[in-house]
Scaffold this motif. Structure first.
Motif, PDB file in Angstrom:
ATOM      1  N   ASN A  40       0.828  -1.207   0.000  1.00  0.00           N
ATOM      2  CA  ASN A  40       0.000   0.000   0.000  1.00  0.00           C
ATOM      3  C   ASN A  40       0.861   1.256   0.000  1.00  0.00           C
ATOM      4  N   TYR A  41       1.951   1.225   0.745  1.00  0.00           N
ATOM      5  CA  TYR A  41       2.834   2.393   0.776  1.00  0.00           C
ATOM      6  C   TYR A  41       3.663   2.514  -0.504  1.00  0.00           C
ATOM      7  N   ILE A  42       3.968   1.396  -1.142  1.00  0.00           N
ATOM      8  CA  ILE A  42       4.637   1.464  -2.445  1.00  0.00           C
ATOM      9  C   ILE A  42       3.735   2.189  -3.437  1.00  0.00           C
ATOM     10  N   GLU A  43       2.427   1.884  -3.385  1.00  0.00           N
ATOM     11  CA  GLU A  43       1.476   2.597  -4.243  1.00  0.00           C
ATOM     12  C   GLU A  43       1.559   4.101  -4.005  1.00  0.00           C
ATOM     13  N   LYS A  44       1.716   4.476  -2.754  1.00  0.00           N
ATOM     14  CA  LYS A  44       1.825   5.894  -2.410  1.00  0.00           C
ATOM     15  C   LYS A  44       3.095   6.500  -2.997  1.00  0.00           C
TER      16      LYS A  44
ATOM     17  N   GLY B 237       3.660  11.893  -6.529  1.00  0.00           N
ATOM     18  CA  GLY B 237       4.505  12.995  -6.969  1.00  0.00           C
ATOM     19  C   GLY B 237       5.802  13.153  -6.194  1.00  0.00           C
ATOM     20  N   TYR B 238       6.286  12.103  -5.577  1.00  0.00           N
ATOM     21  CA  TYR B 238       7.522  12.187  -4.811  1.00  0.00           C
ATOM     22  C   TYR B 238       8.746  12.210  -5.742  1.00  0.00           C
ATOM     23  N   HIS B 239       9.812  12.822  -5.239  1.00  0.00           N
ATOM     24  CA  HIS B 239      11.115  12.776  -5.894  1.00  0.00           C
ATOM     25  C   HIS B 239      12.072  12.109  -4.917  1.00  0.00           C
ATOM     26  N   VAL B 240      12.559  10.930  -5.315  1.00  0.00           N
ATOM     27  CA  VAL B 240      13.391  10.116  -4.435  1.00  0.00           C
ATOM     28  C   VAL B 240      14.837  10.197  -4.916  1.00  0.00           C
ATOM     29  N   TYR B 241      15.692  10.765  -4.079  1.00  0.00           N
ATOM     30  CA  TYR B 241      17.100  10.959  -4.429  1.00  0.00           C
ATOM     31  C   TYR B 241      17.922   9.834  -3.802  1.00  0.00           C
ATOM     32  N   SER B 242      18.596   9.064  -4.640  1.00  0.00           N
ATOM     33  CA  SER B 242      19.306   7.869  -4.180  1.00  0.00           C
ATOM     34  C   SER B 242      20.767   8.174  -3.864  1.00  0.00           C
ATOM     35  N   THR B 243      21.428   7.188  -3.275  1.00  0.00           N
ATOM     36  CA  THR B 243      22.862   7.273  -2.992  1.00  0.00           C
ATOM     37  C   THR B 243      23.686   6.658  -4.122  1.00  0.00           C
TER      38      THR B 243
END
Length: 771
Positions: free
Chosen positions: A346-350, A355-361
């Motif tokens: 359910n949270y993966i769906e979120k 509209g999130y921007h996920v900045y990786s390492t």
């Protein structure tokens, strides 16, 4: 059957029946109440009485939720572009950049609108958000345990469930909220607006390029490679039919899925014909349309899941767990309750749709370089498991010692299959665990120091099942801790672990975020873990020694912002001092000798100029092969093996060769992380003052050795009897006088295993296979 069990079984059955009856009656009377009040409008008092914890929403509240669903989310590398901005990996699984929201029902095929209305809510334009008879029918079917059950949710209710409600439990309170909010939503929005939002919100499984499809425009493009307005009747009916079970009806899930989907499509067409939305001729033509032939073809260009699928899936899960924790959810508790996976999804769906921007390492040059180089020159062998051929797999992680940032990982050696062997595969560590569970903790607790002598001898297992053995089936007498770890002898590790206390070692594993399993015991000291660990977790634990004893948890997500650019999460290194700088440096010194003289000499002979400390690990029958090595800045952990526990004995240098490939490729791609001048620095205050662990046993051993030596000398001095050949000397390692702290004689160490000029680089072994 036992009477107590019978009573308990009856009680459990009665409880289930009671819950079903209570649920059905609750919904039944709730519907009646709402139906009565609906005639005069649903006011704040009714809402508060029925769902006291639900806020009284106005249109602005609804609009905020409705708008938030439809924004794509994106992932980024750590690496910057020429303008100093993080390079974009791509869009998360929400249709990608090709997704375009429909603005009204006129943006889609009329067939699709009619299909949705016919199969999901034929009274959509007449009801006020709910259909009481449908809810009562569904409640009655549940109450009577009917074999045939039908859904009672309208399109409006489905929209509320998909978008508005934040709790996902199928309980009474949620159902009551759904009913009340559906009526309020219907009162505030036009029917066509509700239908448009609904069509933008529905989930359709994965498309041709493996993106998860949300909304009819994404479904039309992802399933049939057409715009939603250009869908024909058959395609429209197929898409509308998927809503009930999107994964089971998804045509890219295999032929069985496609057949189920076509049967469902026929049901939709039947409903459309019944509701006079299509003619008999249109119906017949749609049934003969070749759905399979019209499916979209994969397009790998500009597709983040085609190019960097393992990164994207890993970021999905880690970002979802971050949001779960921010909402106060306890992941361990959810796991115990069996709710973790459902909640995570359910949270993966979120993550995918808000509209999130996920900045990786992830450092793009390192990632690309190590994945291109890791398998070069490796030899692969096919093994068959249940009729399926498989080859050796590889999992590796490149980590920043100072932060725990995962700069790159190698998920697989053949780029096949879904399992990420770097982040998700649990494997037994073999002897690579010895520094973490035995020698590091024992030095920290003052049980041993580097030169402490331990008697390597025949030693019984605690469970009475036999004796522990070393790799060469030899025992080497009194050996120092340094020697024992350099050559990865098993018996000294077991003895130190027992002397220190198992729980002490287990507590250090907990501090290093690699907790023991409840079934782990004495054999855990040499890699006999019940479950094992993932490569990233054990790499992070090893990096603690290279980081002056400070532990950092491994992570791939550095920062998350919402659609407006507001930072909702930023990783803050919370270093935990597990070992003292002195213990850490002394461990590094020993692990250097592993690379220069011991079981890791293969690495030291191929990597020049760098200060490297590391440890090998091999499980019983060579089913798992490890090497974890650190420089002052970087730790690289690598595992090799088969998915189904075949032996690696025929390919014993597979993991070490891969580690060398990865190290050289990473150093060339990002030299800023690989400085040849960098050296591990002594913190001072080092102690090496513990003479021996089992002093009495060593004394007895030395006395026995001396006695044997004296007897041999006497035999040599006696002339042979006439007619008899001279006695041959017994080949025993000589004992020479020397002094250790405490005045004990220091034995000379026997040579390495026979037929080798220098120590084998694959000498270590753990004795227990992966469970």
């Amino acid at each position: 059957m036992d009477k107590h069990l019978l009573r308990r079984s009856r009680k459990s059955a009665n409880t289930r029946v009671f819950k079903k009856v209570f649920t059905a009656l609750y919904i039944f009377f709730a519907v009646l109440l709402i139906c009565v009040t609906a005639g005069i409008g649903v006011g704040a008092g009714i809402v508060s009485a029925m769902v006291k914890d639900e806020q009284i929403r106005n249109k602005e509240d609804f609009q905020k939720d409705l708008d938030s669903l439809f924004q794509n989310s994106y992932a980024y590398f750590q690496t910057k572009d020429e303008q100093g901005q993080p390079l974009r990996i791509g869009a998360f699984r929400s249709g990608g950049d090709m997704r375009k929201l429909i603005q009204s029902k006129d943006d889609v095929s009329k067939y699709l609108v009619d299909a949705f209305i016919s199969v999901e809510d034929r009274d959509f334009y007449e009801h006020n958000g709910i259909v009481p008879r449908s809810l009562l029918r569904a409640s009655f079917q549940q109450l009577t345990n009917s074999e045939v059950t039908t859904g009672g949710s309208t399109i409006t209710q489905q929209l509320v469930k998909n978008v508005i409600l934040k709790d996902f439990d199928k309980d009474l309170e949620r159902k009551a909220k759904e009913i009340v909010l559906a009526i309020r939503l219907d009162a505030m929005y036009e029917k066509d607006e509700i239908l448009t939002y609904y069509m933008n919100s529905v989930f359709f499984g994965n498309g041709a390029n493996k993106q998860r499809l949300h909304g009819v425009q994404a479904a039309a493009k992802g399933l049939f490679d057409v715009d939603a307005k250009d869908l024909n009747l058959a395609q429209s009916a197929y898409i509308a039919g998927m809503v009930q079970r999107p994964n089971d009806y998804n045509p890219f899930g295999g032929d069985k899925n496609l057949e189920r989907g076509k049967k469902r499509m026929k049901l939709v067409l039947d409903k459309m014909l019944e509701n006079k939305k299509i003619t008999k001729k249109e119906y017949d033509e749609a049934l003969t349309f070749d759905i399979k032939k019209s499916l979209a073809k994969p397009d790998k260009e500009n597709n983040s899941y085609a190019n960097y699928s393992y990164i994207m899936y890993a970021l999905e899960e880690e970002a979802a767990e971050i949001l779960m924790k921010q909402d106060g959810l306890d992941i361990d508790e959810l796991s115990k309750q069996g709710k973790y996976r459902a909640t995570l999804n359910n949270y993966i769906e979120k993550v995918l749709t808000r509209g999130y921007h996920v900045y990786s390492t992830i450092n793009k040059p390192i990632y690309d370089a190590v994945n291109a180089a890791a398998s070069k020159g490796l030899v692969f062998h096919s093994r068959t498991y249940r009729g399926v051929k498989e080859q050796e797999q590889l999992g590796a992680v490149v980590m920043d010692n100072r932060t725990g940032s995962v700069l790159a990982f190698v998920p697989t050696s053949n780029n096949k299959g879904k399992l990420n062997h770097a982040l998700n595969a649990y494997r037994q560590p073999g002897s690579s665990i010895k520094p973490l569970i035995v020698y590091g903790p024992a030095m920290e607790e003052g049980v041993v120091s580097p030169s402490t002598l331990v008697l390597d001898e025949k030693y019984p297992k605690a469970d009475g099942s036999g004796y522990y053995e070393n790799a060469a089936d030899k025992y080497y007498g009194p050996v120092s801790v340094t020697k024992a770890l350099t050559y990865s002898f098993n018996i000294p590790a077991i003895k130190v672990f027992n002397k220190m206390g198992h729980e002490v070692g287990f507590d250090y594993l907990r501090k290093l975020n690699i907790p023991p399993h409840k079934n782990d015991g004495e054999a855990a000291a040499i890699g006999g873990q019940y479950r094992g660990y993932t490569v990233d977790k054990i790499t992070a634990a090893f990096a603690t020694f290279a980081n002056e004893g400070k532990y950092n948890s491994p992570h791939l997500v550095d920062k998350i912002t919402d659609a407006s650019g507001k930072v909702v999460y930023e990783h803050k290194a919370e270093q935990k001092q597990v070992f003292s700088p002195q213990t850490s440096y002394q461990m590094i010194k020993i692990l250097r000798t592993v690379v220069t003289q011991g079981t890791g000499v293969f690495i030291g002979s191929r990597i020049y100029g760098y200060d490297i400390a590391g440890k090998t690990g091999t499980t019983s029958d060579d089913k798992d092969s490890w090497f974890i090595g650190s420089t002052p800045n970087i730790t690289i952990g690598a595992w090799g093996g088969y998915d189904h526990n075949f032996s690696m004995k025929h390919n014993d240098k597979f993991t070490k060769r891969a580690w060398v490939n990865i190290f050289k490729a990473a150093a060339e791609a990002a030299p800023q992380y690989f400085d040849k001048k960098a050296r591990f620095q002594s913190p001072g205050g080092l102690r090496d003052n513990i003479a021996c662990l089992d002093c009495d046993a060593i004394d007895d051993y030395l006395a026995e050795q001396k006695k044997k030596e004296e007897e041999e000398q006497k035999k040599k001095q006696q002339p042979p009897q006439p007619g008899q050949p001279g006695d041959q000397p017994i080949d025993l390692p000589p004992i020479q006088p020397g002094h250790q702290p405490g005045g004990r004689p220091k034995p000379t160490f026997p040579p390495p295993p026979p037929n080798q000029e220098k120590p084998r680089d694959d000498e270590d072994d753990g004795l227990f296979s992966t469970h």
